[in-house]
Design an enzyme around this catalytic site. Structure first.
Site, PDB file in Angstrom:
ATOM      1  CB  THR A 128      -4.568   3.695   9.013  1.00  0.00           C
ATOM      2  OG1 THR A 128      -3.167   3.333   8.269  1.00  0.00           O
ATOM      3  CG2 THR A 128      -5.466   2.543   7.776  1.00  0.00           C
ATOM      4  CG  ASP A 129      -0.419   6.727   6.450  1.00  0.00           C
ATOM      5  OD1 ASP A 129      -0.871   5.674   6.710  1.00  0.00           O
ATOM      6  OD2 ASP A 129       0.634   7.109   6.557  1.00  0.00           O
ATOM      7  CD  GLU A 130      -0.454   0.715   6.253  1.00  0.00           C
ATOM      8  OE1 GLU A 130      -0.857  -0.530   5.621  1.00  0.00           O
ATOM      9  OE2 GLU A 130       0.420   0.931   7.078  1.00  0.00           O
ATOM     10  CE1 TYR A 156      -4.941  -2.221   9.818  1.00  0.00           C
ATOM     11  CE2 TYR A 156      -3.118  -1.111   8.334  1.00  0.00           C
ATOM     12  CZ  TYR A 156      -4.010  -0.892   9.606  1.00  0.00           C
ATOM     13  OH  TYR A 156      -4.144   0.091  10.431  1.00  0.00           O
TER      14      TYR A 156
HETATM   15  P1  NAD Z   1      -2.965  -2.711  18.025  1.00  0.00           P
HETATM   16  O1  NAD Z   1      -2.940  -3.894  17.383  1.00  0.00           O
HETATM   17  O2  NAD Z   1      -1.728  -2.580  19.139  1.00  0.00           O
HETATM   18  O3  NAD Z   1      -4.095  -2.676  19.050  1.00  0.00           O
HETATM   19  C1  NAD Z   1      -5.564  -3.124  18.730  1.00  0.00           C
HETATM   20  C2  NAD Z   1      -6.393  -3.320  19.926  1.00  0.00           C
HETATM   21  O4  NAD Z   1      -7.460  -3.607  19.257  1.00  0.00           O
HETATM   22  C3  NAD Z   1      -5.920  -4.607  20.505  1.00  0.00           C
HETATM   23  O5  NAD Z   1      -5.807  -4.403  21.980  1.00  0.00           O
HETATM   24  C4  NAD Z   1      -6.881  -5.828  20.280  1.00  0.00           C
HETATM   25  O6  NAD Z   1      -6.999  -6.929  21.460  1.00  0.00           O
HETATM   26  C5  NAD Z   1      -8.135  -4.950  20.109  1.00  0.00           C
HETATM   27  N1  NAD Z   1      -9.200  -5.791  19.130  1.00  0.00           N
HETATM   28  C6  NAD Z   1      -8.705  -6.182  17.986  1.00  0.00           C
HETATM   29  N2  NAD Z   1     -10.023  -7.044  17.510  1.00  0.00           N
HETATM   30  C7  NAD Z   1     -11.094  -6.562  18.343  1.00  0.00           C
HETATM   31  C8  NAD Z   1     -12.426  -6.782  18.401  1.00  0.00           C
HETATM   32  N3  NAD Z   1     -13.036  -7.276  17.578  1.00  0.00           N
HETATM   33  N4  NAD Z   1     -13.016  -6.280  19.451  1.00  0.00           N
HETATM   34  C9  NAD Z   1     -12.498  -5.686  20.378  1.00  0.00           C
HETATM   35  N5  NAD Z   1     -11.062  -5.417  20.754  1.00  0.00           N
HETATM   36  C10 NAD Z   1     -10.304  -5.858  19.567  1.00  0.00           C
HETATM   37  O7  NAD Z   1      -3.123  -1.506  17.342  1.00  0.00           O
HETATM   38  P2  NAD Z   1      -2.710  -0.061  17.333  1.00  0.00           P
HETATM   39  O8  NAD Z   1      -1.467   0.172  16.537  1.00  0.00           O
HETATM   40  O9  NAD Z   1      -2.741   0.505  18.749  1.00  0.00           O
HETATM   41  O10 NAD Z   1      -3.711   0.569  16.299  1.00  0.00           O
HETATM   42  C11 NAD Z   1      -5.068   0.996  16.766  1.00  0.00           C
HETATM   43  C12 NAD Z   1      -5.714   1.709  15.934  1.00  0.00           C
HETATM   44  O11 NAD Z   1      -5.024   2.733  15.075  1.00  0.00           O
HETATM   45  C13 NAD Z   1      -6.153   0.805  14.612  1.00  0.00           C
HETATM   46  O12 NAD Z   1      -7.540   0.964  14.279  1.00  0.00           O
HETATM   47  C14 NAD Z   1      -5.167   1.114  13.631  1.00  0.00           C
HETATM   48  O13 NAD Z   1      -5.750   0.907  12.332  1.00  0.00           O
HETATM   49  C15 NAD Z   1      -5.049   2.626  13.761  1.00  0.00           C
HETATM   50  N6  NAD Z   1      -3.655   3.226  13.147  1.00  0.00           N
HETATM   51  C16 NAD Z   1      -2.427   2.673  13.770  1.00  0.00           C
HETATM   52  C17 NAD Z   1      -1.347   3.356  13.363  1.00  0.00           C
HETATM   53  C18 NAD Z   1      -0.002   2.666  13.633  1.00  0.00           C
HETATM   54  O14 NAD Z   1       1.139   3.165  13.206  1.00  0.00           O
HETATM   55  N7  NAD Z   1       0.005   1.749  14.657  1.00  0.00           N
HETATM   56  C19 NAD Z   1      -1.250   4.317  12.388  1.00  0.00           C
HETATM   57  C20 NAD Z   1      -2.526   4.783  12.177  1.00  0.00           C
HETATM   58  C21 NAD Z   1      -3.704   4.095  12.428  1.00  0.00           C
HETATM   59  O1  TDX Z   2      10.108  -7.136   9.677  1.00  0.00           O
HETATM   60  C1  TDX Z   2       9.969  -6.149   8.911  1.00  0.00           C
HETATM   61  N1  TDX Z   2      10.701  -5.428   7.920  1.00  0.00           N
HETATM   62  C2  TDX Z   2      10.558  -4.430   7.397  1.00  0.00           C
HETATM   63  O2  TDX Z   2      11.126  -4.068   6.379  1.00  0.00           O
HETATM   64  C3  TDX Z   2       8.646  -5.439   9.483  1.00  0.00           C
HETATM   65  C4  TDX Z   2       7.731  -5.785  10.297  1.00  0.00           C
HETATM   66  C5  TDX Z   2       8.494  -4.124   8.595  1.00  0.00           C
HETATM   67  N2  TDX Z   2       9.189  -3.768   7.555  1.00  0.00           N
HETATM   68  C6  TDX Z   2       8.924  -2.654   6.740  1.00  0.00           C
HETATM   69  C7  TDX Z   2       7.716  -2.716   6.266  1.00  0.00           C
HETATM   70  C8  TDX Z   2       7.406  -1.272   6.006  1.00  0.00           C
HETATM   71  O3  TDX Z   2       7.853  -0.489   4.795  1.00  0.00           O
HETATM   72  O4  TDX Z   2       8.832  -1.516   7.749  1.00  0.00           O
HETATM   73  C9  TDX Z   2       7.967  -0.619   7.336  1.00  0.00           C
HETATM   74  C10 TDX Z   2       6.960  -0.405   8.531  1.00  0.00           C
HETATM   75  O5  TDX Z   2       6.450  -1.584   8.474  1.00  0.00           O
HETATM   76  P1  TDX Z   2       5.215  -1.753   9.784  1.00  0.00           P
HETATM   77  O6  TDX Z   2       5.673  -1.638  11.203  1.00  0.00           O
HETATM   78  O7  TDX Z   2       4.832  -3.382   9.464  1.00  0.00           O
HETATM   79  O8  TDX Z   2       3.946  -0.771   9.548  1.00  0.00           O
HETATM   80  P2  TDX Z   2       3.263  -0.550   8.101  1.00  0.00           P
HETATM   81  O9  TDX Z   2       3.015  -1.628   7.368  1.00  0.00           O
HETATM   82  O10 TDX Z   2       3.777   0.651   7.475  1.00  0.00           O
HETATM   83  O11 TDX Z   2       1.742  -0.179   8.985  1.00  0.00           O
HETATM   84  C11 TDX Z   2       1.706   0.645  10.498  1.00  0.00           C
HETATM   85  O12 TDX Z   2       1.369   1.797   9.859  1.00  0.00           O
HETATM   86  C12 TDX Z   2       0.215   1.960   9.405  1.00  0.00           C
HETATM   87  C13 TDX Z   2       0.807   0.051  11.301  1.00  0.00           C
HETATM   88  O13 TDX Z   2       1.186  -1.218  11.316  1.00  0.00           O
HETATM   89  C14 TDX Z   2      -0.796  -0.011  10.823  1.00  0.00           C
HETATM   90  O14 TDX Z   2      -1.632  -0.381  11.913  1.00  0.00           O
HETATM   91  C15 TDX Z   2      -0.943   1.390  10.487  1.00  0.00           C
HETATM   92  O15 TDX Z   2      -2.205   1.919  10.003  1.00  0.00           O
END
Ligand code: NAD
Ligand code: TDX
Length: 343
Positions: A128-130, A156
Site C-alpha cells: 500500500t502507499d501508506e 496498520y
Molecule cells: P479487505 O479487508 O476487504 O479484505 C481482506 C481479506 O483478507 C478478507 O477477506 C479477510 O477475511 C482476509 N484475511 C484477513 N486475515 C487473513 C488471514 N490471516 N488469513 C487469510 N485471510 C485473511 O481488504 P482490501 O481492501 O480488499 O485490501 C486487500 C489488500 O490490498 C490488503 O493487503 C491491503 O493492505 C491492500 N491495499 C488496499 C487498498 C484499499 O484501498 N483498500 C489500497 C492499497 C492496498
Molecule cells: O469515518 C470516516 N471519516 C473520515 O473522515 C472514515 C472511515 C475515514 N475518514 C477519512 C480518513 C482518511 O483521510 O477518509 C480518508 C479515507 O479513510 P479510509 O477509507 O479509512 O482509508 P485510508 O485510511 O486512507 O486507508 C485505505 O487506503 C489505503 C485502506 O483502508 C487501506 O487498506 C489502504 O492500504
C-alpha cells in the site's frame, strides 16, 4: 496450467481481482484462500463459484497456519501467489494492533516460507502507499516514488511495511521470485462499509449522518478497484522480480470534496448530512502516487475516470442493498459504536 493462490480473495480487492480474471476468460485456475474474518464475505464470490466450478475453488484458511497453506498448495497444485490477505482498516489498527501484526507481518512470513519450500514461480505482495507515510499538502509537486523511504505512521501501515520488507528480504536472501505493488486508495463494488466511500454512501442511503474526521482536508489519491486489479495482473505477468511498482490514479481529492460529491450525487444537503468528529490519531495528511514506473515500464495506466466510476459505484450500492445491510448488523454495530459513539 497456472494455478494462482489468491489470499484474501473474499475481501474487497481480492474478490474484484478474481471476478476480473474470470470475466476476461484468463487461462488460470484460481484458489481463493481466505480466513473469512469480519471483512471476508463469501457472498463476494458466490455467483463466481457457481458459474466457474472448473476454474475457481474456495478454501477457508488462515495464512498464519503453515500446515493449512501447505495442504492447499499440494491439493490444488499452486504455482503462483497473489497475496491480498490482511487486516486492512487503519481505525481498527488504532483500536488494537495485535491482529494487524499477526495477519500482515506473521501471515506474510508464513506464506513466504511455504512458497519458498514449494518452489513458487511468482509471489506478488499487494502492499500500500501508506507504507511511505505522509506528504505535505502545500508541496503538490512531491509524490511518493518507489525510492521514497518507508515511514509508516499507523499500526496498520507499519504491519504492511513489515510484510513489504519481508518480501524484499526473501528476494535478496533467497532469490524468491517476488513482485510488490504499492497502491493508493481504491473504491468500487464490494468495498466493506467501514471505509470512507462505502460508509458514507450507505449512511446516506440509511438517512444517517456521515462522520468527517478533523477538518476534512486530508487528501487521498483515489483509484477505481478494477484499475488496481488490472495493474496487479500486469505486474504479475510482466513485472521484474524484486521490483516495486507504485499504482495510483493521479487523482488527489480531499475528503471534503469526496463528501460533497457523494451528497450531491445522492440528492442530499450538506447541513443535513455531515457531522464533524474528532480526528483520527496520527492521521496522514496527504497521499499522492507517482506511477510513472509502471506506466513507462509496463504500459499500465488507469482506464476509469473518477467522475463516472464514482457514479457506477454509488449505483452498485443502490442495486445491492441486501449485501451491505447484511454487513451493517451484529459485530459491525458494536464496532460503529466504539468508533463513532452515538453519531
Ligand atoms: P479487505 O479487508 O476487504 O479484505 C481482506 C481479506 O483478507 C478478507 O477477506 C479477510 O477475511 C482476509 N484475511 C484477513 N486475515 C487473513 C488471514 N490471516 N488469513 C487469510 N485471510 C485473511 O481488504 P482490501 O481492501 O480488499 O485490501 C486487500 C489488500 O490490498 C490488503 O493487503 C491491503 O493492505 C491492500 N491495499 C488496499 C487498498 C484499499 O484501498 N483498500 C489500497 C492499497 C492496498
Ligand atoms: O469515518 C470516516 N471519516 C473520515 O473522515 C472514515 C472511515 C475515514 N475518514 C477519512 C480518513 C482518511 O483521510 O477518509 C480518508 C479515507 O479513510 P479510509 O477509507 O479509512 O482509508 P485510508 O485510511 O486512507 O486507508 C485505505 O487506503 C489505503 C485502506 O483502508 C487501506 O487498506 C489502504 O492500504
Amino acid at each position: 496450467m497456472r494455478t494462482l493462490l489468491v489470499t484474501g480473495a473474499a475481501g474487497f480487492i481480492g474478490s474484484n481481482f478474481v471476478r476480473m480474471l474470470l470475466d476476461r476468460g484468463e487461462q488460470v485456475k484460481l484458489v481463493a484462500f481466505d480466513k473469512l474474518t469480519y471483512a471476508g464475505n463469501l457472498a463476494n464470490l458466490s455467483d463466481l463459484l457457481k458459474r466457474h466450478p472448473d476454474k475457481l475453488v474456495f478454501v477457508r484458511g488462515d495464512i498464519c497456519d503453515a500446515k493449512a497453506v501447505e495442504a492447499v498448495w499440494d491439493q490444488q497444485g499452486v504455482t503462483e501467489v497473489v497475496h491480498f490477505a490482511a487486516e486492512s482498516h487503519v481505525d481498527r489498527s488504532i483500536l488494537g494492533s495485535g491482529p494487524f501484526v499477526q495477519a500482515n507481518a506473521v501471515g506474510t512470513q508464513v506464506l513466504l516460507d511455504v512458497a519458498k519450500a514449494k518452489g513458487v514461480e511468482k509471489f506478488l505482495y499487494v502492499s500500500t502507499d501508506e507504507v511511505y507515510g505522509t506528504l505535505p499538502e502545500d508541496r503538490p509537486e512531491i509524490k511518493f516514488t518507489e525510492e521514497t523511504p518507508l515511514q509508516p505512521n499507523s499500526p496498520y501501515s507499519a504491519s504492511k511495511a513489515a510484510g513489504d520488507c519481508l518480501v524484499r528480504s526473501y528476494f535478496h536472501t533467497f532469490h524468491l521470485p517476488v513482485l510488490t505493488t504499492r497502491c493508493s486508495n481504491n473504491y468500487g463494488p464490494y468495498h466493506f462499509p467501514e471505509k470512507l466511500i462505502p460508509l458514507f454512501v450507505t449512511n446516506l442511503m440509511e438517512g444517517k449522518k456521515v462522520p468527517l474526521y478533523g477538518d476534512g482536508k486530508n487528501i487521498r489519491d483515489w483509484l477505481y478497484v478494477e484499475d488496481h486489479c488490472d495493474a496487479i495482473w500486469t505486474v504479475l505477468n510482466r513485472g521484474r522480480f524484486g521490483e516495486v511498482y507504485n499504482v495510483g490514479g493521479n487523482n488527489e481529492i480531499t475528503n471534503l470534496v469526496i463528501t460533497e460529491t457523494l451528497i450531491r450525487e445522492m440528492g442530499r444537503k450538506w447541513d443535513d448530512c455531515v457531522t464533524y468528529v474528532k480526528d483520527r490519531p496520527g492521521h496522514d495528511r496527504r497521499y499522492a502516487i507517482d506511477a510513472s514506473k509502471i506506466e513507462n515500464e509496463l504500459g499500465w495506466s488507469p482506464k476509469y475516470r473518477f467522475e463516472e466510476a464514482i457514479k457506477t459505484t454509488i449505483q452498485w450500492y443502490r442495486d445491492n442493498e441486501s449485501w451491505w445491510r447484511a454487513i451493517k448488523s451484529g459485530e459491525y454495530l458494536k464496532y460503529y459504536e466504539s468508533q463513532y459513539g452515538g453519531r
